[in-house]
Design a protein around this motif. Structure first.
Motif, PDB file in Angstrom:
ATOM      1  N   ILE A  40      -8.404   4.857   0.774  1.00  0.00           N
ATOM      2  CA  ILE A  40      -7.298   3.919   0.144  1.00  0.00           C
ATOM      3  C   ILE A  40      -7.192   2.694   0.882  1.00  0.00           C
ATOM      4  O   ILE A  40      -6.857   1.675   0.562  1.00  0.00           O
TER       5      ILE A  40
ATOM      6  N   VAL B 218      -1.268  -1.828  -4.034  1.00  0.00           N
ATOM      7  CA  VAL B 218      -2.158  -0.850  -4.040  1.00  0.00           C
ATOM      8  C   VAL B 218      -1.259   0.380  -4.320  1.00  0.00           C
ATOM      9  O   VAL B 218      -0.857   0.808  -3.500  1.00  0.00           O
TER      10      VAL B 218
ATOM     11  N   GLU C  27      -4.984   4.321  -8.186  1.00  0.00           N
ATOM     12  CA  GLU C  27      -6.452   4.571  -7.587  1.00  0.00           C
ATOM     13  C   GLU C  27      -6.961   5.753  -7.646  1.00  0.00           C
ATOM     14  O   GLU C  27      -8.049   5.908  -7.158  1.00  0.00           O
TER      15      GLU C  27
ATOM     16  N   ARG D 289      -8.997  -5.441  -2.104  1.00  0.00           N
ATOM     17  CA  ARG D 289      -8.024  -6.076  -2.753  1.00  0.00           C
ATOM     18  C   ARG D 289      -7.637  -7.334  -2.006  1.00  0.00           C
ATOM     19  O   ARG D 289      -7.389  -8.351  -2.530  1.00  0.00           O
TER      20      ARG D 289
ATOM     21  N   THR E  20      -9.767   0.623   0.043  1.00  0.00           N
ATOM     22  CA  THR E  20      -9.436  -0.344  -1.270  1.00  0.00           C
ATOM     23  C   THR E  20      -8.588  -1.227  -1.126  1.00  0.00           C
ATOM     24  O   THR E  20      -8.680  -2.318  -1.850  1.00  0.00           O
ATOM     25  N   ALA E  21      -7.656  -1.090  -0.434  1.00  0.00           N
ATOM     26  CA  ALA E  21      -6.619  -2.261  -0.113  1.00  0.00           C
ATOM     27  C   ALA E  21      -7.378  -3.335   0.590  1.00  0.00           C
ATOM     28  O   ALA E  21      -6.864  -4.500   0.076  1.00  0.00           O
TER      29      ALA E  21
ATOM     30  N   ASP F 161      -0.491  -8.522  -4.300  1.00  0.00           N
ATOM     31  CA  ASP F 161      -1.156  -7.446  -4.760  1.00  0.00           C
ATOM     32  C   ASP F 161      -0.510  -5.849  -4.199  1.00  0.00           C
ATOM     33  O   ASP F 161      -0.134  -6.124  -3.055  1.00  0.00           O
TER      34      ASP F 161
ATOM     35  N   SER G 194      -1.277   4.435  -4.910  1.00  0.00           N
ATOM     36  CA  SER G 194      -2.106   5.355  -5.002  1.00  0.00           C
ATOM     37  C   SER G 194      -2.432   6.275  -6.189  1.00  0.00           C
ATOM     38  O   SER G 194      -3.674   6.441  -6.230  1.00  0.00           O
TER      39      SER G 194
ATOM     40  N   LEU H 223       0.736  -1.225  -0.008  1.00  0.00           N
ATOM     41  CA  LEU H 223      -0.135   0.073  -0.019  1.00  0.00           C
ATOM     42  C   LEU H 223       0.979   1.077  -0.199  1.00  0.00           C
ATOM     43  O   LEU H 223       1.505   1.712   0.975  1.00  0.00           O
TER      44      LEU H 223
END
Length: 209
Positions: free
Chosen positions: A147, A133, A138, A154, A150-151, A131, A135, A108
């Motif tokens: 965020i 993420v 996104e 995911r 979102t993480a 994975d 920024s 992240l």
């Protein structure tokens, strides 16, 4: 308590990134260089690109404000790889230890979508992550709550029923730690690999040796 995944920030944990690495070459005087980075190519300006603003647009806008500094402004992204000095060995060693122990790992990071591919192409340890993420991809940014959500979404693609309290987030920036904890995540403010490893052990993550 069971920790089911560890989430890493990148800058300051896995990477030694700083504009000073480049601008020491361009502005040798410490005071002048600090003034330029505090006043012209600021961290706040860079954060807008981490949140998704195109680099060309950012450069063009700043040159219009400070035309007398055009070459220095254009160097910021034109020579961006020179700001990325390389990996932080302690953080990368910790990442690889967790990967070898088969702990699910996720990234992240506040990072421009246009510069992140350079890191991906040049630092194979990033393949440890299930994975990442980013920024800029996104158009969201830490420490905003969205965020982190979102993480989490995911991560749940890989671990469908994982709860926030089953995650540990490692970041060097205090506001990002505060934000993660507010959402129920465990969070470690990274100062050194040794301290982070010790705090992970307290959470039951890692080899007690």
């Amino acid at each position: 308590m069971t920790i089911r995944a560890v989430v890493f920030d990148f800058g300051g944990v896995l990477f030694d990134w700083s504009p000073h690495h480049l601008y020491r070459q361009l502005i040798p005087d410490d005071d002048r260089r600090q003034w330029f980075l505090d006043t012209v190519c600021t961290q706040a300006w860079n954060t807008l690109q981490d949140a998704g603003r195109p680099l060309a647009e950012a450069t063009r806008s700043l040159v219009a404000e400070h035309p007398e500094h055009t070459p220095l402004i254009e160097a910021y992204y034109g020579r961006w790889p020179e700001m990325l000095k390389g990996p932080l060995d302690g953080g990368v060693a910790l990442l690889e230890e967790l990967h070898e122990a088969q702990m699910p790992l996720f990234g992240l990071t506040n990072w421009s979508q246009e510069t992140f591919p350079y890191a991906w192409d040049n630092y194979p340890f990033l393949r440890c992550f299930r994975d990442i993420v980013v920024s800029g991809q996104e158009r969201q940014i830490k420490p905003d709550a969205e965020i982190y959500q979102t993480a989490l979404n995911r991560i749940r693609v890989q671990l469908p029923d994982v709860a926030p309290h089953e995650l540990v987030f490692i970041d060097d920036h205090a506001p990002n730690i505060v934000a993660a904890r507010a959402l129920g995540w465990h969070a470690i403010q990274h100062v050194s690999a040794e301290e982070t490893r010790g705090q992970l052990l307290e959470l039951g993550v890692g080899d007690k040796g």
